[in-house]
Write a protein that holds these residues in place. Structure first.
Motif, PDB file in Angstrom:
ATOM      1  N   PRO A  82      38.947  53.847  50.705  1.00 48.71           N
ATOM      2  CA  PRO A  82      38.225  53.078  49.578  1.00 48.71           C
ATOM      3  C   PRO A  82      38.821  51.642  49.414  1.00 48.71           C
ATOM      4  O   PRO A  82      37.804  50.547  49.287  1.00 48.71           O
ATOM      5  CB  PRO A  82      38.361  54.070  48.473  1.00 48.71           C
ATOM      6  N   GLU A  83      40.060  51.660  49.629  1.00 50.41           N
ATOM      7  CA  GLU A  83      40.863  50.435  49.358  1.00 50.41           C
ATOM      8  C   GLU A  83      40.261  49.248  50.382  1.00 50.41           C
ATOM      9  O   GLU A  83      40.018  48.133  50.278  1.00 50.41           O
ATOM     10  CB  GLU A  83      42.034  50.382  49.083  1.00 50.41           C
ATOM     11  N   ALA A  84      40.386  50.002  51.653  1.00 47.91           N
ATOM     12  CA  ALA A  84      39.921  48.840  52.760  1.00 47.91           C
ATOM     13  C   ALA A  84      38.399  48.429  52.919  1.00 47.91           C
ATOM     14  O   ALA A  84      38.121  47.207  53.103  1.00 47.91           O
ATOM     15  CB  ALA A  84      40.258  49.842  54.136  1.00 47.91           C
ATOM     16  N   ILE A  85      37.702  49.440  52.333  1.00 46.76           N
ATOM     17  CA  ILE A  85      36.048  49.184  52.362  1.00 46.76           C
ATOM     18  C   ILE A  85      36.157  47.901  51.118  1.00 46.76           C
ATOM     19  O   ILE A  85      35.375  47.003  51.180  1.00 46.76           O
ATOM     20  CB  ILE A  85      35.431  50.355  51.859  1.00 46.76           C
ATOM     21  N   GLU A  86      36.789  48.123  49.901  1.00 46.52           N
ATOM     22  CA  GLU A  86      36.597  47.037  48.927  1.00 46.52           C
ATOM     23  C   GLU A  86      37.052  45.601  49.462  1.00 46.52           C
ATOM     24  O   GLU A  86      36.488  44.836  49.208  1.00 46.52           O
ATOM     25  CB  GLU A  86      37.536  47.564  47.572  1.00 46.52           C
ATOM     26  N   LEU A  87      38.021  45.704  50.188  1.00 50.19           N
ATOM     27  CA  LEU A  87      38.691  44.463  50.695  1.00 50.19           C
ATOM     28  C   LEU A  87      37.815  43.883  51.770  1.00 50.19           C
ATOM     29  O   LEU A  87      37.522  42.699  51.641  1.00 50.19           O
ATOM     30  CB  LEU A  87      40.162  44.734  51.079  1.00 50.19           C
ATOM     31  N   PHE A  88      37.073  44.738  52.494  1.00 55.52           N
ATOM     32  CA  PHE A  88      36.178  44.106  53.487  1.00 55.52           C
ATOM     33  C   PHE A  88      35.091  43.528  52.719  1.00 55.52           C
ATOM     34  O   PHE A  88      34.465  42.561  53.047  1.00 55.52           O
ATOM     35  CB  PHE A  88      35.762  45.456  54.349  1.00 55.52           C
ATOM     36  N   TYR A  89      34.656  44.238  51.714  1.00 50.83           N
ATOM     37  CA  TYR A  89      33.329  43.686  51.054  1.00 50.83           C
ATOM     38  C   TYR A  89      33.548  42.233  50.304  1.00 50.83           C
ATOM     39  O   TYR A  89      32.754  41.326  50.448  1.00 50.83           O
ATOM     40  CB  TYR A  89      32.998  44.530  49.809  1.00 50.83           C
ATOM     41  N   GLU A  90      34.946  42.263  49.971  1.00 50.76           N
ATOM     42  CA  GLU A  90      35.297  40.783  49.145  1.00 50.76           C
ATOM     43  C   GLU A  90      35.306  39.721  50.155  1.00 50.76           C
ATOM     44  O   GLU A  90      35.145  38.723  49.876  1.00 50.76           O
ATOM     45  CB  GLU A  90      36.756  40.963  48.615  1.00 50.76           C
ATOM     46  N   ALA A  91      35.890  40.042  51.375  1.00 55.56           N
ATOM     47  CA  ALA A  91      36.040  38.891  52.341  1.00 55.56           C
ATOM     48  C   ALA A  91      34.631  38.608  53.187  1.00 55.56           C
ATOM     49  O   ALA A  91      34.492  37.883  53.772  1.00 55.56           O
ATOM     50  CB  ALA A  91      37.136  39.222  53.410  1.00 55.56           C
ATOM     51  N   ALA A  92      33.822  39.729  53.275  1.00 58.00           N
ATOM     52  CA  ALA A  92      32.646  39.904  54.399  1.00 58.00           C
ATOM     53  C   ALA A  92      31.777  38.637  54.169  1.00 58.00           C
ATOM     54  O   ALA A  92      31.180  37.938  55.189  1.00 58.00           O
ATOM     55  CB  ALA A  92      31.827  41.104  54.201  1.00 58.00           C
ATOM     56  N   THR A  93      31.386  38.512  52.865  1.00 57.92           N
ATOM     57  CA  THR A  93      30.142  37.352  52.919  1.00 57.92           C
ATOM     58  C   THR A  93      30.783  35.960  53.513  1.00 57.92           C
ATOM     59  O   THR A  93      29.993  35.421  54.251  1.00 57.92           O
ATOM     60  CB  THR A  93      29.484  37.142  51.269  1.00 57.92           C
TER      61      THR A  93
END
Length: 454
Positions: A82-93
């Motif tokens: 879940p932490e990896a997913i959250e960090l990906f979302y934060e950086a993705a855009t």
């Protein structure tokens, strides 16, 4: 479904995968299908380096190119998924915008279509900025899409604070969900919206009507009520599967990998007699349940193939492999799709993940489900009470006695014959759907037009 298609001029499609779980492989399979049908269109496939490295194939069409996007993780990251997913979302855009621009410069073509996993709901705004169409792939079934599309309605009707006391309540206020209980819904529906994934799925449900098309790996005849409900809500709502029946999305039959001889072994078994156990690539039941599965197999004496990672074989009962050497085989990997298609296959024991469920439906094989997380509970419930092609393990966990009972019901009792008959009917409907002029065939042509038009 791979009839050559020529757009009015060369076009460029950016495909953005959700790089977690089993989301990326089916999206690549669909991209392969689209690329074969539109050979003058360039498909730039974006995912993280780790995800892409697991997807590369030597037989991809020449008009598919891979691009890595940063995963947003700090060096040496050891956090939870879940932490990896959250960090990906934060950086993705921000990072995806940069990678898209680089790909456009590299090939000299502007992106005309942004094709993304539905989990990447923020792509709706990106598509507007890029003056591109937005086409969305939902990697699971219509049932879980319904749960997330109606998240606000479900939360308001049931009550987030009252949910623990209403787990047995039915979702009859949503068309097609009349037999579904609150406890069958994905945990994100009632999850804390301050967390990345529950919030993302809710935002996705709100954003999807903005898409030029929403498509999924299923077929209309599997969920007619859900299909009727969704069609007026989206510009295009397209079931294009099952992908398991489309060889151009996977390796060709001549390239089947079977290092442990599973297919040779099953050829020697009686029709509808073999139990196949496989829990996917992400999660496995806990050690105590693996013991219960082994004990149930041994005592039932049914022939079996069990796909179990080597690191989990240490949990099997002492002497189990030797005692059952003539009865079955435990292997670290098996050619699942081909095994399910064999006439000797009697039942598929799985985690009720969508890809596994639809592969079983496509092969006409009944199921025993052990849901673990996400959409598993919904899929298992649909298999049991809506489609009537399987059972969910008693109380949601494997015990020796409970597993024995399920095996007996499906392999030897009248209930199993009914499930097998229902599964066979769905298989026939699935095959018709992907054939020329079938519902999935026609939907694919609509999808193709939306993706490559300029």
């Amino acid at each position: 479904m791979t009839k050559p298609y020529e757009p009015t001029r060369d076009s460029h499609v950016a495909v953005l995968a959700f790089p977690f779980g089993t989301h990326a492989p089916p999206l690549l399979g669909i991209t392969r299908l689209l690329a074969s049908a539109a050979p003058t269109t360039l498909f730039s496939f974006f995912s993280t380096a780790q995800s892409n490295s697991s997807l590369h194939s030597s037989d991809l069409p020449e008009n598919i190119r891979f691009h890595d996007v940063p995963d947003g993780l700090p060096e040496g990251f050891t956090g939870s998924p879940p932490e990896a997913i959250e960090l990906f979302y934060e950086a993705a855009t921000e990072k995806c915008r940069r990678e898209f621009a680089a790909a456009e410069t590299e090939v000299g073509r502007e992106v005309k279509c942004l094709l993304t996993d539905a989990f990447l709901w923020f792509a709706a705004d990106m598509a507007v900025e890029m003056k591109a169409s937005w086409v969305v792939f939902w990697a699971s079934g219509a049932n879980s899409l319904t749960a997330h599309f109606y998240t606000d309605l479900i939360r308001e009707t049931i009550g987030v604070s009252e949910v623990d006391g209403r787990m047995e309540d039915m979702l009859g206020f949503i068309p097609g969900m009349e037999k579904i209980r609150v406890k069958d819904t994905p945990e994100e529906v009632f999850g804390n919206l301050d967390f990345a994934l529950p919030n993302a799925l809710r935002q996705m449900g709100l954003a999807l009507p903005r898409a030029n098309a929403v498509f999924l790996n299923s077929f209309e005849e599997l969920d007619p009520a859900l299909t009727r409900n969704f069609k007026p809500k989206f510009k295009h709502y397209l079931n294009i599967g099952p992908l398991a029946l489309l060889p151009s999305t996977t390796q060709e039959e001549t390239q089947i990998c079977d290092p442990h001889g599973c297919l040779d072994w099953i050829k020697k078994r009686s029709p509808a007699s073999v139990v196949y156990i496989g829990f996917g690539t992400v999660m496995t039941p806990p050690p105590g349940e693996l013991v219960a599965i082994a004990q149930g197999l041994e005592s039932s004496k049914v022939p079996f193939i069990w796909s179990l990672k080597e690191r989990n074989m240490v949990h099997l009962p002492k002497g189990f492999l030797d005692r059952t050497r003539e009865q079955g085989m435990v292997v670290p990997w098996a050619p699942q799709v081909q095994l399910l298609k064999h006439e000797a296959m009697g039942v598929f024991v799985n985690h009720s993940g969508w890809n596994s469920v639809l592969e079983s439906v496509s092969a006409g094989v009944p199921m025993i489900g052990r849901p673990i997380f996400g959409d598993h509970g919904l899929n298992g419930r649909f298999a049991e009470v809506v489609w009537e092609i399987g059972m969910t393990i008693c109380d949601g966990v494997f015990t020796k006695e409970g597993f024995e009972k399920c095996l007996d019901q499906i392999l030897f009792q009248d209930a199993g014959k009914t499930m097998k008959s229902n599964a066979k009917k769905l298989k026939e409907q699935a095959q018709k759907a992907v054939s020329v002029n079938g519902s999935s065939f026609e939907n694919f042509m609509v999808l193709l037009d939306e993706v490559v038009k300029v």
